[in-house]
Design a protein around this motif. Sequence first.
Motif, PDB file in Angstrom:
ATOM      1  N   MET A 278       0.832  -1.195   0.000  1.00  0.00           N
ATOM      2  CA  MET A 278       0.000   0.000   0.000  1.00  0.00           C
ATOM      3  C   MET A 278       0.875   1.258   0.000  1.00  0.00           C
ATOM      4  O   MET A 278       0.574   2.233  -0.682  1.00  0.00           O
ATOM      5  CB  MET A 278      -0.898   0.019   1.235  1.00  0.00           C
TER       6      MET A 278
ATOM      7  N   GLY B 294       2.045   2.429  -3.222  1.00  0.00           N
ATOM      8  CA  GLY B 294       1.062   2.992  -4.127  1.00  0.00           C
ATOM      9  C   GLY B 294       0.058   2.022  -4.717  1.00  0.00           C
ATOM     10  O   GLY B 294      -0.763   2.407  -5.539  1.00  0.00           O
ATOM     11  N   ALA B 295       0.105   0.759  -4.327  1.00  0.00           N
ATOM     12  CA  ALA B 295      -0.890  -0.178  -4.849  1.00  0.00           C
ATOM     13  C   ALA B 295      -2.198   0.014  -4.093  1.00  0.00           C
ATOM     14  O   ALA B 295      -2.195   0.309  -2.900  1.00  0.00           O
ATOM     15  CB  ALA B 295      -0.399  -1.613  -4.662  1.00  0.00           C
ATOM     16  N   ASN B 296      -3.326  -0.110  -4.780  1.00  0.00           N
ATOM     17  CA  ASN B 296      -4.599  -0.030  -4.068  1.00  0.00           C
ATOM     18  C   ASN B 296      -4.960  -1.420  -3.537  1.00  0.00           C
ATOM     19  O   ASN B 296      -4.244  -2.403  -3.764  1.00  0.00           O
ATOM     20  CB  ASN B 296      -5.698   0.569  -4.946  1.00  0.00           C
TER      21      ASN B 296
ATOM     22  N   ASN C 183      -4.669   6.473  -9.737  1.00  0.00           N
ATOM     23  CA  ASN C 183      -5.378   5.588  -8.830  1.00  0.00           C
ATOM     24  C   ASN C 183      -6.566   6.290  -8.201  1.00  0.00           C
ATOM     25  O   ASN C 183      -7.631   5.733  -8.053  1.00  0.00           O
ATOM     26  CB  ASN C 183      -4.438   5.151  -7.696  1.00  0.00           C
TER      27      ASN C 183
ATOM     28  N   SER D 188     -11.080   1.458  -3.368  1.00  0.00           N
ATOM     29  CA  SER D 188      -9.975   0.996  -2.533  1.00  0.00           C
ATOM     30  C   SER D 188      -9.701   1.971  -1.391  1.00  0.00           C
ATOM     31  O   SER D 188      -9.502   1.571  -0.241  1.00  0.00           O
ATOM     32  CB  SER D 188      -8.734   0.837  -3.407  1.00  0.00           C
TER      33      SER D 188
END
Lengths: 269, 311
Positions: free
Chosen positions: A169, A172-174, B7, B16
């Motif tokens: 996270m 930067g990953a959702n 995002n 998310s």
Amino acid sequence: MHSSQRAGLGLRLAAIAGLLFLHLPILLIFLYAFTTEDRSYQFPPPGLTLKWFGVTWGRADVWEALALSIKVASVSTLIAMVLGTLCAAAVSRARFFGREAISLLVILPIALPGIVTGISLRSAFNLADIPYSTLTIILGHATFCVVVVYNNAVARFRRLSGSMVEASMDLGANSFQTFRYIILPNIGTALMAGGMLAFALSFDEVIVTTFTAGQQATLPIWMLEELVRPRQRPVTNVVAMVVVLATFLPILGAYYLTRSGSDTAGSGK
Amino acid sequence: MSSADTNHQSLTGRISDVLWRKPRLLLALLLLPPLLWLGVIYIGSLIALLVQSFFSIDEFSGLIRYELTLKTYGELFRPANYDIIIRTVLMASTVTIASAIVAFPIAYYAARYARGRMKALFYIGVMLPLWSSYLVKVYAWKLILAKEGIITWMVDSVGLGFLLDILLRIPIIGGNSLSVSYIGTFLVFLYVWLPFMILPVQAALERVPGNLLEASSDLGASNRQTFRHVIVPLALPGIVAGSIFTFSLTLGDYIIPQIVGSSRLFIGQAVYAHQGTAGNIPLAAAFAVVPIVIMAGYLWMAKKQGAFDAL
């Protein structure tokens, strides 16, 4: 008990005798698949033949039962994998009110005797006027398959460190990307193992199925009918042997997928 | 940074974020499908069963009377039905004790002496029979116990056929052949549920530290004393855990006594018969509640023994 590393003779004999007791009956099935005797269960077999394999191959009712069993087991396994993983994810990521109750709820369908699960579902289908079909069989099977997937997944989630998820996270990953690239690869083999065991459990189930199946026959139901009213014993022998061989594969597969961990699959059927 | 920006714009990214900010929502979403499934289908069905057991059947019309009553539970205490319950509980207890005795050496050897390949062999050796088809296992015993089967052949070829005859002539547990006697039913139950006892006992024994046993013998205990006062008490939670399975599975089984055994009924068979041809669903439901009540009591006792840590 000796502090030395060798076991006493009595203990070794008892352990070996126990293992033989577990395995010889299954081996006997293999012998009977080749017997020429078709009226009784005579031992030793008067002669050996391959004829019954051909006869079994030509039996449409065996193929139909096998197809239904595979269909039911596949769909139930898929449902169980989704529900079991969700449940395991929820239970392992947070402490919340009723967490213990959820573990109990998942285990209950196999902790209670199969006949209780069976007749409960049957009376519920009766009350709700749901006709017996492939769907009702699947409803029952998926319910008791959740627990094996759940057990495997929960053990693996416990080992999956929370900091890996946080790192993902932070980079930067959702949530979905984290699930796809971090969580899934980590729990993948546990899910596969759970899925294989769920498949084996469903493929073999007979007690709940007798209550939810109506007129259709899965392979175990077919075998049960042959056991109660034998029509052609040698065909039953051959089917029994094939079923044994077919269930060995997913069990060995599940074992190899999880053997590195302390939580080897299958120890809680 | 730019990837983080996109995002935030994409739908999945926004969902998310919401989930990240509200972990309770995520938790609820995760739990909803399994809870709906198990809660509605399974618990709903159990309640349906429980409710039916408080209905009764009209003796003249044979129809179900939808009024709450304890009459159906009263019927469980009629001699014919009461016998069924006693018989099943006795069988379940015998099977449980026997499987603990047979399982112990296997579990003990696997836990304390088997290493490396041998260990894997023992593990697979218990796992394969555990997961092999239940019906195939029962079928194998029908072959073994048949009058013309392998047991008769073996005792006859060593000239001990008369022993088998004496065994079968014992009243109640004997019969015309092994496959129609309680001895046969017992053997099949023992065989089919044995792996369920071995695994938890082995797990419990593996947690017994080796230095505890050394301490015991240093303090002058004989092997027998160490076994009796150190190993068995420490293995007990495992045995209790295994007995939950062997006891519960025997209580609820209706296929084994139907295929191998005398014509006298067990609880499972009574449930099946009453809901099927007899159409007496309330009595079938009341019979099905019996194993639930027995198991609830049993689990409560097992919990006090700490058996759940050994599962």
